[in-house]
Design a protein around this motif. Structure first.
Motif, PDB file in Angstrom:
ATOM      1  N   THR A  90      17.335  39.707 -20.895  1.00 43.10           N
ATOM      2  CA  THR A  90      16.729  38.401 -20.648  1.00 43.10           C
ATOM      3  C   THR A  90      17.793  37.442 -20.138  1.00 43.10           C
ATOM      4  O   THR A  90      18.845  37.279 -20.777  1.00 43.10           O
ATOM      5  N   ARG A  91      17.523  36.826 -19.001  1.00 44.44           N
ATOM      6  CA  ARG A  91      18.448  35.843 -18.433  1.00 44.44           C
ATOM      7  C   ARG A  91      18.203  34.508 -19.119  1.00 44.44           C
ATOM      8  O   ARG A  91      17.137  33.913 -18.981  1.00 44.44           O
ATOM      9  N   VAL A  92      19.204  34.045 -19.861  1.00 47.52           N
ATOM     10  CA  VAL A  92      19.036  32.868 -20.717  1.00 47.52           C
ATOM     11  C   VAL A  92      19.023  31.592 -19.886  1.00 47.52           C
ATOM     12  O   VAL A  92      19.931  31.325 -19.097  1.00 47.52           O
ATOM     13  N   SER A  93      17.969  30.794 -20.077  1.00 49.88           N
ATOM     14  CA  SER A  93      17.834  29.501 -19.402  1.00 49.88           C
ATOM     15  C   SER A  93      17.241  28.517 -20.398  1.00 49.88           C
ATOM     16  O   SER A  93      16.059  28.591 -20.740  1.00 49.88           O
ATOM     17  N   LEU A  94      18.072  27.604 -20.905  1.00 43.77           N
ATOM     18  CA  LEU A  94      17.677  26.680 -21.966  1.00 43.77           C
ATOM     19  C   LEU A  94      18.010  25.247 -21.573  1.00 43.77           C
ATOM     20  O   LEU A  94      18.647  24.994 -20.550  1.00 43.77           O
ATOM     21  N   GLY A  95      17.609  24.313 -22.417  1.00 44.04           N
ATOM     22  CA  GLY A  95      18.001  22.928 -22.217  1.00 44.04           C
ATOM     23  C   GLY A  95      19.505  22.767 -22.299  1.00 44.04           C
ATOM     24  O   GLY A  95      20.106  21.966 -21.576  1.00 44.04           O
ATOM     25  N   ILE A  96      20.138  23.524 -23.207  1.00 41.55           N
ATOM     26  CA  ILE A  96      21.595  23.619 -23.270  1.00 41.55           C
ATOM     27  C   ILE A  96      21.984  24.809 -22.409  1.00 41.55           C
ATOM     28  O   ILE A  96      21.665  25.946 -22.730  1.00 41.55           O
ATOM     29  N   ALA A  97      22.663  24.552 -21.316  1.00 43.25           N
ATOM     30  CA  ALA A  97      22.975  25.619 -20.365  1.00 43.25           C
ATOM     31  C   ALA A  97      24.128  26.481 -20.851  1.00 43.25           C
ATOM     32  O   ALA A  97      25.091  25.971 -21.425  1.00 43.25           O
ATOM     33  N   PRO A  98      24.062  27.792 -20.640  1.00 47.05           N
ATOM     34  CA  PRO A  98      25.201  28.653 -20.967  1.00 47.05           C
ATOM     35  C   PRO A  98      26.326  28.463 -19.960  1.00 47.05           C
ATOM     36  O   PRO A  98      26.078  28.261 -18.775  1.00 47.05           O
ATOM     37  N   SER A  99      27.541  28.496 -20.435  1.00 46.97           N
ATOM     38  CA  SER A  99      28.720  28.388 -19.569  1.00 46.97           C
ATOM     39  C   SER A  99      29.707  29.495 -19.946  1.00 46.97           C
ATOM     40  O   SER A  99      30.191  29.535 -21.080  1.00 46.97           O
ATOM     41  N   PRO A 100      30.017  30.422 -19.040  1.00 43.26           N
ATOM     42  CA  PRO A 100      29.530  30.488 -17.657  1.00 43.26           C
ATOM     43  C   PRO A 100      28.046  30.836 -17.572  1.00 43.26           C
ATOM     44  O   PRO A 100      27.460  31.340 -18.524  1.00 43.26           O
ATOM     45  N   GLY A 101      27.456  30.525 -16.405  1.00 45.00           N
ATOM     46  CA  GLY A 101      26.047  30.801 -16.203  1.00 45.00           C
ATOM     47  C   GLY A 101      25.780  32.285 -16.016  1.00 45.00           C
ATOM     48  O   GLY A 101      26.693  33.108 -15.975  1.00 45.00           O
ATOM     49  N   GLY A 102      24.509  32.619 -15.915  1.00 48.91           N
ATOM     50  CA  GLY A 102      24.132  34.014 -15.701  1.00 48.91           C
ATOM     51  C   GLY A 102      24.156  34.858 -16.955  1.00 48.91           C
ATOM     52  O   GLY A 102      24.199  36.091 -16.868  1.00 48.91           O
ATOM     53  N   LEU A 103      24.108  34.227 -18.130  1.00 46.67           N
ATOM     54  CA  LEU A 103      24.148  34.981 -19.387  1.00 46.67           C
ATOM     55  C   LEU A 103      22.889  35.816 -19.550  1.00 46.67           C
ATOM     56  O   LEU A 103      21.771  35.306 -19.456  1.00 46.67           O
ATOM     57  N   ILE A 104      23.071  37.104 -19.812  1.00 50.05           N
ATOM     58  CA  ILE A 104      21.966  38.014 -20.094  1.00 50.05           C
ATOM     59  C   ILE A 104      22.151  38.576 -21.498  1.00 50.05           C
ATOM     60  O   ILE A 104      23.224  39.080 -21.846  1.00 50.05           O
ATOM     61  N   THR A 105      21.104  38.456 -22.304  1.00 54.76           N
ATOM     62  CA  THR A 105      21.109  38.982 -23.667  1.00 54.76           C
ATOM     63  C   THR A 105      19.860  39.836 -23.862  1.00 54.76           C
ATOM     64  O   THR A 105      19.013  39.932 -22.971  1.00 54.76           O
ATOM     65  N   SER A 106      19.727  40.432 -25.031  1.00 53.45           N
ATOM     66  CA  SER A 106      18.459  41.054 -25.377  1.00 53.45           C
ATOM     67  C   SER A 106      17.421  39.945 -25.544  1.00 53.45           C
ATOM     68  O   SER A 106      17.752  38.773 -25.712  1.00 53.45           O
ATOM     69  N   CYS A 107      16.150  40.314 -25.515  1.00 50.18           N
ATOM     70  CA  CYS A 107      15.094  39.319 -25.646  1.00 50.18           C
ATOM     71  C   CYS A 107      15.153  38.583 -26.997  1.00 50.18           C
ATOM     72  O   CYS A 107      15.015  37.358 -27.034  1.00 50.18           O
ATOM     73  N   PRO A 108      15.357  39.273 -28.139  1.00 54.44           N
ATOM     74  CA  PRO A 108      15.438  38.539 -29.403  1.00 54.44           C
ATOM     75  C   PRO A 108      16.575  37.512 -29.443  1.00 54.44           C
ATOM     76  O   PRO A 108      16.412  36.435 -30.029  1.00 54.44           O
ATOM     77  N   VAL A 109      17.713  37.819 -28.845  1.00 56.37           N
ATOM     78  CA  VAL A 109      18.810  36.843 -28.828  1.00 56.37           C
ATOM     79  C   VAL A 109      18.407  35.608 -28.034  1.00 56.37           C
ATOM     80  O   VAL A 109      18.654  34.468 -28.446  1.00 56.37           O
TER      81      VAL A 109
END
Length: 235
Positions: A90-109
């Motif tokens: 799952t490519r994480v896209s939240l109100g608080i952005a991940p840095s660096p961008g493009g973070l991929i985690t499992s769906c539960p994370v």
């Protein structure tokens, strides 16, 4: 023998009624073990376990993420070996952005991060007087064993079921670092501990600088489903 069984059943029913009554009185359905998981609701005592169980049902996990307004999206599967890879990326896209961008985690994370960010934002406003623009991370997926050992169990990072948080960038330009600020200014240290404690309500395992030297510079957050009797920690 029959009398002992009746007493046990009576205590079991009483415990269930007390849990249900307490949750309903406080208006917190997520405190009920049988309530449907709602990622938009404040986390309850069973939220972390329910999120971990989503690892067995990626379509449901993604549907719950969408229903909560979380903008995270599916990512392509990845498989390196029997022990390394994921099918629910799952490519994480939240109100608080991940840095660096493009973070991929499992769906539960990704689901847990979506719940956690609301509390982290509230804690930042309360303790630091500023919102959070980004969370700084050291990645999620890494095909390796625990502590990079040559043998032994594989890390939860090997299936993208973990993410390491190094710190936060505030909307007013300040940066809060686990390595520097865990024992730094009182407000900064209090915020980081509040972030750790709130993570414990949505992740299966949370390890902080209080745990050991290997975690001196980050929060390890994972959603591994270890079952009702499995090892969990909030340290």
């Amino acid at each position: 023998m029959l009398s002992a069984i009746r007493i046990f059943l009576a205590f079991t029913v009483l415990a269930i009624l007390l849990i249900k009554g307490s949750a309903l009185l406080r208006g917190r359905g997520q405190d009920l073990p049988w309530a449907q998981l709602d990622l938009a609701a404040p986390p309850g005592r069973f939220t972390a376990g329910k999120i971990a169980e989503l690892g067995e049902d990626a379509p449901r996990c993604r549907a719950l993420i969408a229903a909560a307004g979380n903008q995270s999206r599916p990512a392509p599967s990845r498989r390196e070996s029997d022990n390394c890879g994921y099918n629910d990326g799952t490519r994480v896209s939240l109100g608080i952005a991940p840095s660096p961008g493009g973070l991929i985690t499992s769906c539960p994370v990704a689901a847990a991060l979506g719940v956690w960010e609301r509390q982290v934002q509230a804690d930042a406003q309360r303790l630091l007087g500023s919102g959070i623009a980004r969370f700084v991370h050291a990645g999620s997926y890494s095909c390796r064993r625990l502590y990079n050992r040559g043998g032994g169990p594989f890390s939860e990072h090997a299936t993208a079921d973990a993410v390491d948080i190094l710190g936060f960038e505030l909307t007013d330009g300040r940066r809060i670092s686990l390595l520097r600020d865990w024992t730094g200014a009182p407000a900064d240290a209090a915020f980081l501990r509040a972030a750790r404690d709130s993570a414990c309500r949505v992740f299966s395992t949370v390890l902080s600088p209080d745990y050991n030297e290997a975690h001196r510079d980050h929060l390890h957050l994972d959603t591994a489903d270890r079952g009702p009797a499995g090892w969990r920690a909030c340290r």
